[in-house]
Design an enzyme around this catalytic site. Structure first.
Site, PDB file in Angstrom:
ATOM      1  N   TYR A 139      -1.986  -0.720   1.570  1.00 35.25           N
ATOM      2  CA  TYR A 139      -0.712  -0.581   2.283  1.00 35.25           C
ATOM      3  C   TYR A 139      -0.728   0.722   3.068  1.00 35.25           C
ATOM      4  O   TYR A 139      -0.757   1.808   2.491  1.00 35.25           O
ATOM      5  CB  TYR A 139       0.425  -0.619   1.267  1.00 35.25           C
ATOM      6  CG  TYR A 139       1.830  -0.446   1.807  1.00 35.25           C
ATOM      7  CD1 TYR A 139       2.145  -0.551   3.157  1.00 35.25           C
ATOM      8  CD2 TYR A 139       2.875  -0.177   0.921  1.00 35.25           C
ATOM      9  CE1 TYR A 139       3.444  -0.389   3.621  1.00 35.25           C
ATOM     10  CE2 TYR A 139       4.181  -0.024   1.372  1.00 35.25           C
ATOM     11  CZ  TYR A 139       4.458  -0.127   2.722  1.00 35.25           C
ATOM     12  OH  TYR A 139       5.745   0.035   3.168  1.00 35.25           O
ATOM     13  N   LYS A 167      -1.674  -4.384   4.560  1.00 34.43           N
ATOM     14  CA  LYS A 167      -0.300  -4.378   5.080  1.00 34.43           C
ATOM     15  C   LYS A 167      -0.164  -3.096   5.876  1.00 34.43           C
ATOM     16  O   LYS A 167      -0.205  -1.993   5.324  1.00 34.43           O
ATOM     17  CB  LYS A 167       0.719  -4.429   3.941  1.00 34.43           C
ATOM     18  CG  LYS A 167       2.174  -4.179   4.387  1.00 34.43           C
ATOM     19  CD  LYS A 167       3.113  -4.307   3.214  1.00 34.43           C
ATOM     20  CE  LYS A 167       4.475  -3.693   3.416  1.00 34.43           C
ATOM     21  NZ  LYS A 167       5.082  -3.728   4.717  1.00 34.43           N
TER      22      LYS A 167
END
Length: 314
Positions: A139, A167
């Protein structure tokens, strides 16, 4: 592992964690929210990410929140659990728990506050991958870590065996598109594809999905991806235009915070208005309760036909 080892795609809400006004975790509301997400057709769920306010939870609470989500979803879509922590040791402890209760994978930013150098960021993910036998979603959350994972660093991270997805929440859109082009052949890429510009890049170079804070548009968010898969570009573009209209009215550039309050606080205020069980934010986040701000949010939602007329906002 690589992108072919997971079927992660489409619209995933980064699920808010509902708290009561006294700060306690509201598991019943959490189950109701997850049931709503499943009912509108989301393709996966991220638990205890930034939107989930992991930073205000104890380690035991983080485990309980993960257990509640995995039990409620019951395998109907993938559940990935956020395990971000200051050290890979702590993150791995949470990660082993998540995989042990049936989560489809784990997610982590680089360690917050530390502002690690590139080699330290790589070492963190290598240590986490060694500590947890399960798929790992990297992330990139610049505003929370002071680390921006660009194409070169992402290229190195996807070489770690258990990394299967990224992400990317960088505020630099052009950087995101370059990163996506660089790694999409090896890992799943979730990022800002649901804007008009993002859609064009998606069509040109590919991508897998978007993990957004809850869902303001409801079923229209997962429907965007269904339309993309069936080749209905006109329908995708219509939704992307709607996203582009709404986003700057409510969220600061880069999406790190709300115009009227902290990200989680403003999202939960919106959820109340549109009838979703989001509960309250927990300190250090404070609720958006200023009447002028609430009235402004209400009007923005009404302009996009998102506010049920029967819902009265104080």
């Amino acid at each position: 592992m690589d992108r072919n080892d997971v079927a992660w795609q489409g619209y995933w809400p980064a699920c808010p964690t509902p708290f009561r006004a006294d700060g306690s975790y509201d598991a019943e509301a959490h189950r109701a929210l997850l049931a709503y997400y499943l009912g509108i057709g989301v393709h996966g769920v991220l638990i205890n990410g930034t939107t989930g306010e992991w930073f205000s939870q104890t380690q035991d609470e983080r485990r309980l929140v993960a257990e509640t989500a995995v039990d409620q979803v019951a395998g109907r879509v993938p559940v990935v659990v956020g395990v971000a922590a200051y050290t890979a040791r702590e993150a791995a402890e949470l990660g082993r728990h998540a995989i042990g209760i049936g989560a489809a994978g784990i997610e982590s930013t680089p360690p917050p506050y530390v502002k690690p150098y590139e080699h330290e960021t790589i070492a963190y993910y290598e240590d986490l991958a060694r500590g947890v036998d399960g798929p790992l979603l990297v992330y990139n959350w610049v505003h929370g870590t002071a680390v921006d994972i660009g194409p070169a660093l992402a290229d190195k991270l996807v070489g770690i065996d258990t990394v299967v997805a990224l992400k990317d929440s960088t505020p630099n859109a052009e950087q995101f598109y370059e990163t996506a082009r660089t790694i999409v052949d090896r890992v799943r890429v979730f990022g800002p594809f649901m804007s008009v510009e993002g859609l064009e890049r998606l069509l040109a170079h590919g991508g897998d999905g978007f993990i957004g804070g809850g869902t303001v548009f409801g079923a229209a968010d997962p429907e965007f991806w269904k339309n993309y898969w069936r080749g209905d570009v006109a329908a995708c573009r219509a939704h992307a235009e709607r996203v582009d209209r709404l986003f700057p009215k409510l969220w600061l550039p880069g999406g790190w915070g709300g115009v009227y309050g902290g990200y989680q606080s403003q999202l939960k205020a919106i959820m109340k208005m549109i009838g979703q069980p989001g509960g309250e934010p927990r300190r250090p986040r404070l609720p958006v309760d200023d009447p002028a701000s609430l009235a402004a949010i209400e009007e923005i939602l009404r302009e996009e036909s998102l506010l049920p007329e029967e819902v009265e906002v104080a």
